[in-house]
Enzyme design. Structure first.
Site, short mmCIF file in Angstrom:
data_model
loop_
_atom_site.label_atom_id
_atom_site.label_comp_id
_atom_site.label_asym_id
_atom_site.label_seq_id
_atom_site.Cartn_x
_atom_site.Cartn_y
_atom_site.Cartn_z
N HIS A 98 0.82 -1.22 0.00
CA HIS A 98 0.00 0.00 0.00
C HIS A 98 0.85 1.27 0.00
O HIS A 98 1.92 1.31 0.58
CB HIS A 98 -1.03 -0.01 1.13
CG HIS A 98 -0.51 0.00 2.53
ND1 HIS A 98 -0.23 1.16 3.22
CD2 HIS A 98 -0.23 -1.01 3.39
CE1 HIS A 98 0.18 0.86 4.45
NE2 HIS A 98 0.21 -0.46 4.57
N ASP A 100 -0.44 4.43 0.88
CA ASP A 100 -0.81 5.43 1.89
C ASP A 100 -0.10 5.17 3.21
O ASP A 100 0.39 4.06 3.47
CB ASP A 100 -2.33 5.44 2.10
CG ASP A 100 -2.88 4.11 2.62
OD1 ASP A 100 -2.45 3.05 2.12
OD2 ASP A 100 -3.72 4.12 3.53
N ASP A 131 6.04 0.89 6.97
CA ASP A 131 4.63 0.60 6.68
C ASP A 131 4.10 1.54 5.61
O ASP A 131 3.64 2.61 5.92
CB ASP A 131 3.83 0.75 7.98
CG ASP A 131 2.37 0.40 7.81
OD1 ASP A 131 2.01 -0.22 6.80
OD2 ASP A 131 1.57 0.78 8.69
N GLU A 165 -5.12 1.61 2.59
CA GLU A 165 -5.03 0.48 3.52
C GLU A 165 -5.24 0.94 4.96
O GLU A 165 -5.83 0.24 5.76
CB GLU A 165 -3.67 -0.21 3.39
CG GLU A 165 -3.58 -1.55 4.12
CD GLU A 165 -3.20 -1.45 5.58
OE1 GLU A 165 -3.43 -2.41 6.32
OE2 GLU A 165 -2.67 -0.40 6.01
N GLU A 166 -4.76 2.15 5.27
CA GLU A 166 -4.77 2.60 6.67
C GLU A 166 -6.16 3.01 7.15
O GLU A 166 -6.37 3.20 8.33
CB GLU A 166 -3.78 3.75 6.86
CG GLU A 166 -2.32 3.39 6.56
CD GLU A 166 -1.72 2.41 7.57
OE1 GLU A 166 -2.42 2.04 8.54
OE2 GLU A 166 -0.56 2.01 7.38
N ASP A 192 3.01 -6.99 4.46
CA ASP A 192 2.61 -5.87 5.31
C ASP A 192 2.59 -6.25 6.79
O ASP A 192 1.90 -5.65 7.60
CB ASP A 192 1.24 -5.33 4.87
CG ASP A 192 0.97 -3.93 5.43
OD1 ASP A 192 1.93 -3.27 5.85
OD2 ASP A 192 -0.20 -3.51 5.43
N HIS A 387 3.69 3.13 12.46
CA HIS A 387 2.89 4.17 13.13
C HIS A 387 3.64 4.83 14.28
O HIS A 387 3.11 5.73 14.92
CB HIS A 387 1.54 3.62 13.64
CG HIS A 387 0.69 2.99 12.58
ND1 HIS A 387 -0.67 2.84 12.68
CD2 HIS A 387 1.01 2.47 11.36
CE1 HIS A 387 -1.14 2.24 11.59
NE2 HIS A 387 -0.14 2.00 10.78
ZN LIG Z 1 0.59 -1.38 6.41
#
Ligand SMILES: [Zn+2]
Length: 415
Positions: A98, A100, A131, A165-166, A192, A387
């Site tokens: 992903h 984003d 990520d 995805e987020e 992921d 994150h």
């Molecule tokens: Zn991810």
């Protein structure tokens, strides 16, 4: 079809030789803010354009499947795909990453600018480095190297670079599953999630259930409890009995999972009264349940309902239940499935490590494929800092994961 050891050696040295290029591309990509627009960011558009331009310069024919999103300033959310044709045209090994990211969070906690990648001690620090930037670049370069290698591939090999995805994948994977043509025979790799050692191949996820339980009583002054009904006391009692019942009713262990039991955790409580001397008239608590795929969420929910019913009749209390989120797990991908076996083989060949198959309590987009019966392996080499402030990717992992991804199709058919 058999790939000679010389081909793998050549692939290995090609990827090493291009390591600087991959790193350079990675840094430039991370500079382009792609924070999910539902989280206040500019979205994936600029990053997607950058990736598309690069792929075109490498001679790829890039397909776009943009998802309409009327709330987004560009009106569509980008999804990109490229594919190399193989002998067997009906089947594709798809890599999914992903574009984003989540926002940077508290800026003071970062030692460097989250959108100006900093390289230090073999790591690249930036928001989205782990990520899912690292794996996106690994998959992209794996395809680029396979293209240059020019070996015959047993089946098609492609990649999807997706949006959203987020924030739930409505404009990414979920949209693609409705509009793109994935087939049950396809092999899906979702890099992921992973482990620092790069040895964990995830093939199963738990069922996910978030519950909200509201208990009502009667609010009064705390000096006169007899006049009212303390919803907080009732709620606490109910939470504890629910906790006990669920653990007793769902005791199975499944050693595939690092956390081998189902988990039922009371987590959030909503604020009730702002002052100490009032007895609350409403109590609201939440449970995060991660249930082994050995059980169905239907049975968990019906057991929760009957626990609540017992509590209602015992205390003549007003109790209600809301499902905040429910996401059933697809059945586990077999360790004997082709995608799992090939991932294992490639890790052994390219990194000399012995992988193991695992299940996790987290949710990845891999589950969307498993729910549709498409075997899916989730693997990457990451330190698990998504994150977080000062999120990073190890350059060595970027390169070695590229080798593992690229070798997967070349190992099909070899013993
Ligand atoms: Zn991810």
């Amino acid at each position: 079809m058999q790939t000679s050891p010389e081909v793998l050696t050549r692939l290995n040295s090609d990827i090493d030789r291009d390591a600087g290029k991959a790193q350079d591309f990675f840094v430039k990509m991370l500079r382009i803010n792609a924070v999910n627009p539902r989280m206040g960011g500019p979205g994936e558009t600029d990053r997607a354009d950058f990736i598309q331009t690069f792929l075109k310069s490498e001679g790829f024919d890039v397909q776009r499947m943009d998802a309409p999103d009327s709330e987004y300033k560009h009106r569509v959310r980008p999804n990109l795909s490229v594919r190399l044709d193989g002998e067997e045209r009906e089947r594709t090994l798809w890599f999914l990453a992903h574009m984003d990211t989540v926002p940077e969070g508290n800026a003071e906690l970062w030692r460097s600018d989250p959108f100006e990648p900093k390289i230090e001690d073999g790591k690249i620090y930036a928001r989205g480095a782990e990520d899912n930037g690292q794996s996106l670049v690994s998959c992209l370069f794996a395809l680029k190297e396979l293209k240059r290698l020019g070996e015959r591939l047993p089946f098609n090999v492609g990649a999807w670079f997706v949006a959203d995805e987020e924030a739930g994948s409505n404009y990414g994977v979920k949209y693609l599953l409705e509009h793109a043509s994935f087939r049950p025979e396809d092999l899906i790799m979702v890099p992921d999630a992973g482990s620092p050692s790069g040895t964990d191949i995830e093939i199963a996820e738990k069922n996910l259930l978030w519950l909200k339980v509201i208990t009502k009583g009667k609010q009064v002054h705390a000096s006169r409890p007899m006049k009212g009904r303390n919803a907080h006391r009732l709620g606490m009692e109910l939470a504890l009995s629910l906790d006990e019942n669920l653990h007793r009713q769902y005791p199975k262990r499944n050693e595939l999972f690092d956390e081998p039991t189902s988990t039922f955790e009371p987590t959030k409580v909503d604020p009730n009264v702002p002052n100490v001397n009032t007895i609350p008239g409403v109590d609201t608590f939440y449970f995060d349940c991660r249930v082994l795929p050995d059980y169905s969420l239907d049975s968990v929910l019906s057991d929760v309902e009957s626990s609540l019913e017992d509590f209602r009749s015992k205390h003549s209390a007003d109790v209600s239940l809301e499902i905040v989120q429910r996401d059933d797990a697809g059945s586990a991908t077999s360790p004997d499935s082709e995608v799992a076996r090939l991932a294992e083989k490639s890790i052994v060949r390219m990194t000399k490590k012995k992988p193991r198959f695992v299940g996790i309590g987290l949710r990845t987009v891999g589950n969307f494929f498993r729910v549709r019966g498409i075997p899916t392996a989730v693997w990457s080499t990451v330190d698990n800092v998504p994150h977080e402030p000062n999120e990073y990717s190890r350059i060595a992992s970027l390169i070695s994961d590229t080798k593992v991804f690229a070798a997967i199709p070349l190992l099909a058919g070899s013993p």
